[in-house]
Motif scaffolding. Structure first.
Motif, short mmCIF file in Angstrom:
data_model
loop_
_atom_site.label_atom_id
_atom_site.label_comp_id
_atom_site.label_asym_id
_atom_site.label_seq_id
_atom_site.Cartn_x
_atom_site.Cartn_y
_atom_site.Cartn_z
N VAL A 1 26.88 49.65 36.42
CA VAL A 1 27.35 48.66 37.03
C VAL A 1 28.79 48.48 37.09
O VAL A 1 29.48 47.60 37.80
N GLY A 2 29.67 49.12 36.25
CA GLY A 2 31.00 49.09 36.08
C GLY A 2 31.71 49.35 37.25
O GLY A 2 32.97 49.26 37.27
N HIS A 3 31.10 50.26 38.24
CA HIS A 3 32.04 50.56 39.64
C HIS A 3 31.56 49.61 40.65
O HIS A 3 31.99 49.98 41.60
N MET A 4 31.07 48.61 40.44
CA MET A 4 30.59 47.78 41.70
C MET A 4 31.87 47.34 42.25
O MET A 4 31.78 47.46 43.57
N LEU A 5 32.83 47.05 41.68
CA LEU A 5 34.09 46.48 42.33
C LEU A 5 34.47 47.53 43.19
O LEU A 5 34.76 47.21 44.43
N ILE B 1 40.65 49.67 28.92
CA ILE B 1 41.92 49.57 29.20
C ILE B 1 42.33 49.87 30.77
O ILE B 1 42.73 48.68 31.46
N CYS B 2 42.07 51.23 30.70
CA CYS B 2 42.49 51.50 32.23
C CYS B 2 41.84 50.88 33.26
O CYS B 2 42.06 50.62 34.69
N HIS B 3 40.31 50.78 32.98
CA HIS B 3 39.40 50.24 34.13
C HIS B 3 39.71 48.80 34.31
O HIS B 3 39.99 48.34 35.32
N ILE B 4 40.26 47.88 33.16
CA ILE B 4 40.54 46.61 33.46
C ILE B 4 41.77 46.56 34.21
O ILE B 4 41.58 45.76 35.21
N ALA B 5 42.81 47.57 33.94
CA ALA B 5 44.12 47.07 34.65
C ALA B 5 43.65 47.54 36.04
O ALA B 5 44.22 46.95 37.15
N GLY B 6 42.84 48.52 36.47
CA GLY B 6 42.63 49.07 37.81
C GLY B 6 41.81 47.80 38.67
O GLY B 6 42.23 47.67 39.88
N SER B 7 40.85 47.32 37.83
CA SER B 7 40.28 46.37 38.30
C SER B 7 40.91 45.15 38.99
O SER B 7 40.82 44.46 40.02
N VAL C 1 31.70 43.63 37.28
CA VAL C 1 32.86 44.48 36.13
C VAL C 1 32.71 43.56 34.97
O VAL C 1 32.72 44.20 33.74
N GLY C 2 32.49 42.37 34.89
CA GLY C 2 32.26 41.51 33.77
C GLY C 2 31.16 42.06 32.87
O GLY C 2 31.32 42.14 31.75
N ILE D 1 31.83 39.45 44.44
CA ILE D 1 30.56 40.03 43.97
C ILE D 1 30.89 41.21 42.87
O ILE D 1 30.49 41.41 41.80
N GLY D 2 31.96 42.02 43.32
CA GLY D 2 32.27 43.13 42.48
C GLY D 2 32.98 42.69 41.00
O GLY D 2 32.49 43.40 39.96
N CYS D 3 33.75 41.51 40.94
CA CYS D 3 34.17 40.90 39.93
C CYS D 3 33.10 40.63 38.68
O CYS D 3 33.28 41.00 37.63
N CYS D 4 31.84 40.14 39.39
CA CYS D 4 30.69 39.51 38.60
C CYS D 4 30.34 40.69 37.81
O CYS D 4 29.96 40.68 36.62
#
Length: 406
Positions: free
Chosen positions: A21-25, A81-87, A207-208, A202-205
């Motif tokens: 689910v990490g790529h949903m956003l 960290i890279c994933h959070i910054a990109g999101s 990513v969490g 939807i995507g941010c949920c």
């Protein structure tokens, strides 16, 4: 050695789910980007060539950011960290891509040139964030496990939730198109903005869920503790398999992304279908893609099986493409049947195409991010150029014959 051996065991379903689910956003915004951006930009009055220029600027920024992100991850790690910054970049900038033209407001002008520049800036920022999220997420696969079946399961789960993201987008779009009846150009703009804003939510949920349920991979650090050797990017270019996988992956993304970007125009302008078909036809495609992806996730994979299933997907797409080319508007209901075949073909090609990248990387995880980054560069730039050429051609037809054919 016990830690390394533990990484050869199959991953649990919970780990696979949280990773998937990490790529949903990224997926839900990408679906909106490829399906509705060109429609949105032309609806607000931009010529097709200017609309394609905005998309091309984003694709080029995405391509170069992908390589840069891959190099950073290979050098320093820190996938999450890279994933959070990109999101964060994706969530903030995507609302502006479908929002008002900020430079137009600042300079108090509504010229097509200023709109093109303004939207291109935010399209580039969005794609930089998208690339950082994509590379960090994809390159985690080889650092989470050495088990080949688990690696394919991770890729399949990721692809399955790509389908969920697309279905979520089209469900939102169908609701918006049915609930609001636009009477002015401003109403049409607001429709697409609501779709974009809800997609981000939807995507941010999801990513969490990914950030909470997925740990920073330990396999990379464990192997680096025994050998500090890093695979040079030059070494990848010496492998014939690298070029084979690159060609397969690039063509797969060209087929899926370009067809998705032009599908809304095709069903409305060529087949004369109802406005709701802009959401229904893509939804059918992604429903069957999702089902097939779930089935593929449970299979045991070998190199021969990956090639066989990819070939099957390619053959199905050839027949689907021929059907789309020959389908008359009077038989437009057959598009729903073609959508089923396209969905199956997309799943077969995408899951196996991504799995080929894992096969290419193997246990050379110290250079995995470069592989994913460089192949994604080919994907982004080729799609951007293809769409720009197609839309530029449409612009020529529009000025000469006074109509637009997609």
């Amino acid at each position: 050695m016990d830690d390394i051996e533990s990484c050869t065991r199959p991953l649990g379903r919970g780990s696979v789910f949280c990773y998937g689910v990490g790529h949903m956003l990224n997926d839900v915004t990408a679906a909106c980007w490829f399906t509705y951006l060109l429609v949105f930009l032309t609806d607000i009055g931009l010529p097709p060539r200017d609309a394609a220029t905005i998309m091309l600027s984003g694709q080029i920024a995405d391509g170069f950011a992908t390589i840069f992100s891959g190099e950073l991850i290979d050098r320093f790690g820190h996938f999450k960290i890279c994933h959070i910054a990109g999101s964060v970049l994706v969530a903030i900038s995507f609302s502006s891509v479908f929002g008002v033209c900020v430079p137009c407001k600042i300079f108090k002008t509504d010229s097509a040139t200023m709109e093109t520049v303004g939207y291109s800036i935010f399209a580039a920022i969005f794609n930089v964030g998208w690339a950082a999220t994509q590379v960090s997420h994809m390159s985690m696969v080889n650092c989470m496990t050495l088990n080949p079946t688990s690696r394919v399961a991770l890729a399949s789960c990721r692809n399955a939730f790509t389908m969920v993201a697309n279905l979520s987008l089209f469900a939102v779009a169908l609701a918006v198109f049915n609930l609001s009846k636009p009477k002015t150009p401003v109403d049409i703009e607001n429709q697409y903005r609501w779709i974009a804003y809800l997609s981000i939510l939807i995507g941010c949920c999801f990513v969490g869920i990914f950030l909470v349920g997925t740990k920073e991979p330990r396999l990379r650090q464990e192997i680096e503790g025994k050998s500090l050797h890093r695979i040079s990017w030059k070494d990848w270019f010496k492998k014939v398999l690298y070029y084979q996988v690159a060609l397969v992956y690039m063509l797969t993304r060209l087929v899926t992304n370009v067809s998705q970007a032009l599908l809304a125009f095709y069903v409305i302008n060529d087949l004369q279908m109802a406005q709701s078909s802009k959401a229904i036809v893509p939804a059918i495609i992604y429903i069957f893609s999702f089902v097939v992806s779930v089935i593929l996730q449970e299979m045991k994979w070998t190199g021969q099986r990956i090639k066989a299933f990819f070939t099957a997907g390619g053959i199905l797409w050839i027949f689907s493409g021929a059907g789309i080319f020959l389908l008359p508007s009077s038989l437009h209901n057959l598009m729903y049947l073609l959508s089923v075949i396209i969905g199956v073909a997309n799943a077969l090609m995408t899951v196996t195409g991504i799995s080929m990248q894992s096969v290419l990387v193997g246990e050379d995880i110290n250079g995995s991010a470069f592989v994913y980054g460089s192949l994604s560069f080919l994907d982004k730039v080729s799609c951007g150029i293809a769409l720009y050429v197609i839309e530029s051609y449409q612009g020529v037809i529009t000025t000469r014959d006074n109509l637009v054919l997609y």
